[in-house]
Design a protein around this motif. Structure first.
Motif, PDB file in Angstrom:
ATOM      1  N   GLU A  60       0.878  -1.211  -0.162  1.00  0.00           N
ATOM      2  CA  GLU A  60      -0.165   0.043  -0.097  1.00  0.00           C
ATOM      3  C   GLU A  60       0.922   1.292  -0.143  1.00  0.00           C
ATOM      4  OE1 GLU A  60      -3.825   0.296   2.293  1.00  0.00           O
ATOM      5  OE2 GLU A  60      -2.601   1.394   3.409  1.00  0.00           O
ATOM      6  N   ALA A  61       1.485   1.326   1.002  1.00  0.00           N
ATOM      7  CA  ALA A  61       2.415   2.655   1.182  1.00  0.00           C
ATOM      8  C   ALA A  61       3.297   2.607   2.382  1.00  0.00           C
ATOM      9  CB  ALA A  61       1.458   3.733   1.700  1.00  0.00           C
ATOM     10  N   GLU A  66       9.483   2.355   7.322  1.00  0.00           N
ATOM     11  CA  GLU A  66       9.939   2.362   5.917  1.00  0.00           C
ATOM     12  C   GLU A  66      10.416   3.686   5.534  1.00  0.00           C
ATOM     13  OE1 GLU A  66       7.135   1.023   6.979  1.00  0.00           O
ATOM     14  OE2 GLU A  66       7.686  -1.192   6.742  1.00  0.00           O
ATOM     15  N   PHE A  73       8.411  -2.269   3.574  1.00  0.00           N
ATOM     16  CA  PHE A  73       8.157  -3.775   4.478  1.00  0.00           C
ATOM     17  C   PHE A  73       9.330  -3.960   5.343  1.00  0.00           C
ATOM     18  CE2 PHE A  73       4.582  -4.262   1.547  1.00  0.00           C
ATOM     19  CZ  PHE A  73       3.591  -4.445   2.128  1.00  0.00           C
ATOM     20  N   SER A  77       4.512  -5.027  10.048  1.00  0.00           N
ATOM     21  CA  SER A  77       3.774  -5.876   9.040  1.00  0.00           C
ATOM     22  C   SER A  77       4.671  -6.535   7.862  1.00  0.00           C
ATOM     23  CB  SER A  77       2.803  -5.023   8.127  1.00  0.00           C
ATOM     24  OG  SER A  77       3.342  -3.858   7.464  1.00  0.00           O
ATOM     25  N   ASN A  99       5.441  -0.291  -3.244  1.00  0.00           N
ATOM     26  CA  ASN A  99       4.061  -0.103  -2.979  1.00  0.00           C
ATOM     27  C   ASN A  99       3.368   0.815  -3.913  1.00  0.00           C
ATOM     28  OD1 ASN A  99       3.948  -0.839  -0.091  1.00  0.00           O
ATOM     29  ND2 ASN A  99       5.858   0.401   0.257  1.00  0.00           N
ATOM     30  N   HIS A 177      -3.648  -7.461   2.698  1.00  0.00           N
ATOM     31  CA  HIS A 177      -2.746  -6.742   3.058  1.00  0.00           C
ATOM     32  C   HIS A 177      -2.245  -7.332   4.410  1.00  0.00           C
ATOM     33  CE1 HIS A 177      -0.155  -3.699   4.806  1.00  0.00           C
ATOM     34  NE2 HIS A 177       0.215  -3.217   3.737  1.00  0.00           N
TER      35      HIS A 177
HETATM   36  N1  URA Z   1       2.688  -1.453   4.684  1.00  0.00           N
HETATM   37  C1  URA Z   1       2.876  -1.476   3.216  1.00  0.00           C
HETATM   38  O1  URA Z   1       1.935  -1.555   2.492  1.00  0.00           O
HETATM   39  N2  URA Z   1       4.163  -1.049   2.617  1.00  0.00           N
HETATM   40  C2  URA Z   1       5.214  -1.166   3.301  1.00  0.00           C
HETATM   41  O2  URA Z   1       6.084  -0.903   2.774  1.00  0.00           O
HETATM   42  C3  URA Z   1       5.177  -1.368   4.779  1.00  0.00           C
HETATM   43  C4  URA Z   1       4.008  -1.538   5.541  1.00  0.00           C
END
Ligand code: URA
Length: 205
Positions: A60-61, A66, A73, A77, A99, A177
């Motif tokens: 996602e982001a 990060e 990641f 998570s 992401n 996710h």
């Molecule tokens: N969640 C995500 O979607 N991406 C990451 O890089 C970290 C947590």
């Protein structure tokens, strides 16, 4: 550099240059100012992994860790995902991991569609450079970034979908996710089953 049109859901089109060289994409992402997420970031997180990756993991982001590390990641998570990838027999270091948006949204909110659209030339470039056998889309923002339509995630989760992304025919496998099975125990078995399915498809490709 080749160019292409990104066509958005509202029918508008934007001409973009396809940056199909991972180093060039990285160098553009780290100085990107295409949306306001860039204003608050510590570091942009372009993504990482080999050019020859068969598996393209799309999250996602970036979150806080990060954003600090400039790598995808690497927080809680991420560690949860790594554990499940390993259980499924998938080598993360052989995959390309990135992401839907490359900068952290404030307070870890979900990225908005405008932000996902602003970032999509980078995703398109990464996909056209790598040409993965499978894109593993983690959750709703990853699906939105690829333009996959669904009412509920369960409409598309757990099976391989042939999907056209701006002229690129992709094999997309949608799953949760990792933050969802990290928080709740019930979806963990399905998450693992999905990853094992991806591992077996990769083994055949
Ligand atoms: N969640 C995500 O979607 N991406 C990451 O890089 C970290 C947590």
């Amino acid at each position: 550099m080749r160019s292409s049109y990104l066509v958005f859901r509202n029918g508008s089109a934007q001409k973009v240059f396809i940056m199909d060289n991972l180093d060039i994409i990285r160098s553009k992402v780290v100085v990107c100012r295409l949306c306001d997420l860039s204003l608050k970031r510590i570091r942009a997180v372009p993504g990482e992994g080999p050019l020859e990756a068969k598996l393209f993991i799309l999250g996602e982001a970036p979150g806080r860790h990060e954003d600090e590390a400039g790598r995808p990641f690497v927080g809680m998570s991420g560690r949860f995902m790594d554990r499940y990838l390993e259980l499924a027999g998938i080598d993360r270091s052989a995959a390309f991991v990135t992401n839907a948006v490359k900068c952290r949204p404030p307070n870890n909110r979900k990225p908005e569609m405008m932000e996902i659209s602003a970032c999509s030339p980078y995703l398109l470039g990464q996909l056209s450079a790598i040409k993965p056998s499978i894109v593993l889309a983690l959750g709703t923002s990853a699906c939105n970034a690829l333009g996959i339509r669904y009412k509920q995630l369960s409409d598309v989760r757990g099976r391989l979908i042939q999907h056209d992304f701006h002229g690129h025919s992709l094999n997309v496998f949608v799953t949760f996710h990792p933050s969802f099975p990290m928080r709740f125990t019930k979806p963990r078995a399905e998450f693992l089953k999905d990853l094992k399915t991806v591992a077996s498809i990769l083994g055949r490709s």
